[in-house]
Design an enzyme around this catalytic site. Structure first.
Site, PDB file in Angstrom:
ATOM      1  N   SER A   1       0.992  -1.125   0.176  1.00 40.28           N
ATOM      2  CA  SER A   1       0.114   0.105  -0.088  1.00 40.28           C
ATOM      3  C   SER A   1       1.115   1.157  -0.105  1.00 40.28           C
ATOM      4  CB  SER A   1      -0.979  -0.043   1.187  1.00 40.28           C
ATOM      5  OG  SER A   1      -0.211   0.355   2.242  1.00 40.28           O
ATOM      6  N   LYS A   2       0.214   2.329  -0.106  1.00 46.03           N
ATOM      7  CA  LYS A   2       0.953   3.593  -0.159  1.00 46.03           C
ATOM      8  C   LYS A   2       2.067   3.769   1.184  1.00 46.03           C
ATOM      9  CE  LYS A   2      -0.564   6.644  -3.212  1.00 46.03           C
ATOM     10  NZ  LYS A   2       0.571   6.398  -4.079  1.00 46.03           N
TER      11      LYS A   2
END
Ligand code: GLU
Length: 497
Positions: free
Chosen positions: A255-256
Site C-alpha cells: 500500500s501507499k
C-alpha cells in the site's frame, strides 16, 4: 488438440493502475507473447460509482510505458468488440442473458431494498451467523412477482444450497475446493441495469474466447461462482490461474505506506520501463533461483506458468532501485546523456528561481562516466543533486568553502596555490591535473586528502563527489578557475569580517 492462447487483462478504471495490477497485465502479456497467442485488453467499467476520471488514460499510459501492446481492445479494435463493458451493456446482451437465466430457472428477481438487506445483516450478526442473502426472494410465486411489478429489482443466481464441493483446478495452485454452502446467491444484474463483475466477466471471457484467465489471487473466491455460471450457461470454462499476492517488506498488503504504488509514479520518478518490467516479472515468477537481470526478449522466451509461485511476492523498493541502476548503466552513453539533460531540464522548469541552463547532451556525455555508478533513477531531483555542479556556472556552497579539519586561512592559501599551479597547465586532463596537484599537497605540508577535500568543496560545493581529477577536468578550465577564485574571495571576505 492444442489450445490457442487468448488471455486478457481486464482492469476497472477506478484510478491509476497499481503496480500489482500491472503485474497481472505483464504476466498475461508474457504468456501471450511466449506462446504466440493473443493479449486482449478489456475495460470493466460496470461499477459506475467507482469510475475515476482519467483512469482509462492512466491504464493505456501504464501499458504503453511498459511496452505491453495489446492485440485486441480499445483503440486497436478486434473481432469481439466492443472491449469496453459499458459499451457492450448498451447492446442489451447482459440483460438478455440474465433474463434468460431467470427463465431457465438458474436465477431469480430479487426486490429487497438496501434497508431490508441491512436489517437482514444486523439480525444475522445478532444470531452470530455469517452475513449473507437469506434467499427470501428465491421462492416468490408468479403472483408475488406480479404484485412487485415496477419495483427496482436485481437478478440473483441460484447457488446450490448444498452438494459436492466446487473445485477450481487452478494452474498455479492446484485444486482448490469450495463448499457451495458458503457461496451466496450472488447478484448478476444490478438495479441500475448494469451487470455485476461476475456476469460481465464470465460472459465476456466466453464471448472473447479467452483460453486462460490469469488474475490476482484476490479473485480466487469468485471463481467457484464463475464455474457455476459456466455450468448454468452450458459453456466450457476457460482455464484459471491465480497469481500470488504482492506484499510490502513488512509482509502486509502493498500500500501507499510502502511508497509509490501507481505505475505512473515510477515512470515519473525516473525509472526505466525495462527495469520495471524485469522487476515486476520477478514478483511471482523466476527463471531459476539466482538470475535477477533478464532482458525482455529472454523473459518472453522463458516465461512459463509452471514457474509462477504460490507464495506472496515482496515488493522491495531497494531492489528496484538497484535494478534500475543496472539498467541505467547498460544504456549507451549518449542515450543516458539525453536522459540526464531531460531530467535537468525538468528540474529547472520546476524550480523557476534557478536561472541556470543545463549544458548540451554532448557535454553531458562526458559527465556520464562520472555519475552513472551512483545513479539510481532519473528522478529530476536525484539527477540534479548528483550532477548540478557540472552544469551550472557556480555551484551552491551550502556546506561553505572551508572543509572540516582546515582553518579558513589554510584553505585560502591552499586554493591560491592550486590556482597558481593550474594556471600554466597546457593540458587540463585528469593525469595532468593529478601530476600537478599531488606534489602541491607536500609543498603545502598538507595531507593529499586535506588539499583534495578543499579543492573538491571549492569546485563542487560538496564534500563527496565523483573522482576529483576527472571531475575537475570535466568541469573544465574556465569554470574551475572561476570557482577557485570565487572560493578564495569568499574566504577573504570572511577574514575581513
Ligand atoms: N475488473 C477486475 C479488476 O479490476 C478484473 C478481475 C479479473 O481479471 O477477472 O481487477
Amino acid at each position: 488438440m492444442t489450445t490457442i492462447v487468448r488471455v486478457r487483462y481486464a482492469p476497472s478504471p477506478t484510478g491509476e493502475p497499481h503496480v500489482g495490477n500491472i503485474r497481472t497485465a505483464l504476466f498475461n502479456w508474457l504468456y501471450a507473447r511466449h506462446t504466440g497467442g493473443e493479449f486482449i485488453l478489456r475495460i470493466e467499467d460496470t461499477d459506475q460509482q467507482r469510475i475515476v476520471e482519467g483512469a482509462l488514460e492512466a491504464i493505456y499510459d501504464s501499458l504503453e510505458w511498459l511496452g505491453l501492446d495489446w492485440d485486441e481492445g480499445p483503440r486497436v479494435g478486434g473481432p469481439y468488440g466492443s472491449y469496453i463493458q459499458s459499451e457492450r451493456k448498451a447492446t442489451g446482451i447482459y440483460k438478455e442473458q440474465a433474463d434468460q437465466l431467470v427463465r431457465k430457472g438458474h436465477a431469480y428477481y430479487c426486490y429487497c431494498t438496501q434497508e431490508e438487506l441491512e436489517q437482514m445483516r444486523k439480525e444475522q450478526q445478532r444470531r452470530k451467523e455469517p452475513p449473507r442473502y437469506d434467499r427470501r426472494c428465491r421462492t416468490l410465486t408468479d403472483a408475488d412477482h406480479g404484485a412487485r411489478k415496477g419495483k427496482p429489482k436485481v437478478v440473483r443466481f441460484k447457488t446450490p444450497e448444498e452438494g459436492d464441493p466446487i473445485t477450481v483446478h487452478d494452474i498455479i495452485r492446484g485444486d482448490v475446493a469450495f463448499d457451495p454452502a458458503t457461496l451466496d446467491d450472488f447478484v448478476l444484474m444490478k438495479s441500475d441495469g448494469f451487470p455485476t463483475y461476475h456476469l460481465a466477466s464470465v460472459m465476456d471471457d466466453h464471448a472473447m474466447q479467452i483460453s486462460h484467465v490469469l488474475r490476482a489471487e484476490e479473485w480466487l473466491p469468485s471463481t467457484p461462482r464463475h464455474l457455476l455460471l459456466y455450468q448454468a450457461l452450458a459453456w466450457d470454462p476457460p482455464l484459471f490461474g491465480h497469481m500470488p499476492m504482492i506484499l510490502g517488506p513488512d509482509r502486509s498488503k502493498l500500500s501507499k505506506r510502502h511508497g509509490a504504488t501507481s505505475t505512473l509514479e515510477y515512470r515519473d520518478g525516473g525509472f526505466l520501463p525495462n527495469a520495471m518490467f524485469n522487476f515486476l516479472t520477478l514478483l511471482g515468477w523466476s527463471l531459476d533461483d539466482k538470475t535477477e537481470i533478464i532482458s525482455r526478449e529472454d523473459l518472453v522466451r522463458h516465461f512459463s506458468l509452471e514457474r509462477v509461485g504460490k507464495s506472496p511476492a515482496i515488493f522491495d523498493h531497494t531492489k528496484l532501485e538497484w535494478m534500475n541502476g543496472v539498467y541505467l548503466r547498460q544504456l549507451p552513453q549518449d542515450m543516458l546523456a539525453d536522459k540526464l539533460a531531460a531530467a535537468l531540464d525538468s528540474y529547472i522548469q520546476n524550480h523557476q528561481g534557478s536561472a541556470q541552463v543545463p549544458r548540451s547532451p554532448g557535454y553531458l556525455s562526458t559527465v556520464v562516466p562520472l555519475v552513472q555508478e551512483r545513479l539510481k533513477t532519473l528522478n529530476p531531483q536525484e539527477v540534479w543533486d548528483l550532477c548540478s555542479f557540472f552544469v551550472v556556472e557556480l555551484p551552491e556552497y551550502d556546506e561553505g568553502v572551508t572543509p572540516k579539519g582546515l582553518s579558513p586561512e589554510v584553505t585560502r592559501t591552499a586554493l591560491q596555490a592550486t590556482l597558481a599551479a593550474l594556471q600554466p597547465l597546457a593540458l587540463f586532463d585528469a593525469p595532468t591535473l593529478e601530476a600537478a596537484l599531488r606534489p602541491l599537497a607536500e609543498r603545502l605540508h598538507l595531507k593529499p586528502g586535506e588539499l583534495f577535500g578543499a579543492i573538491r568543496l571549492a569546485i563542487t560545493g560538496r564534500t563527496a563527489a565523483p573522482p576529483l581529477f576527472d571531475t575537475v577536468a570535466v568541469v573544465g578550465r574556465v569554470r574551475v578557475m572561476a570557482r577557485l577564485a570565487h572560493a578564495i574571495a569568499k574566504l577573504s571576505d570572511k577574514k575581513r569580517s
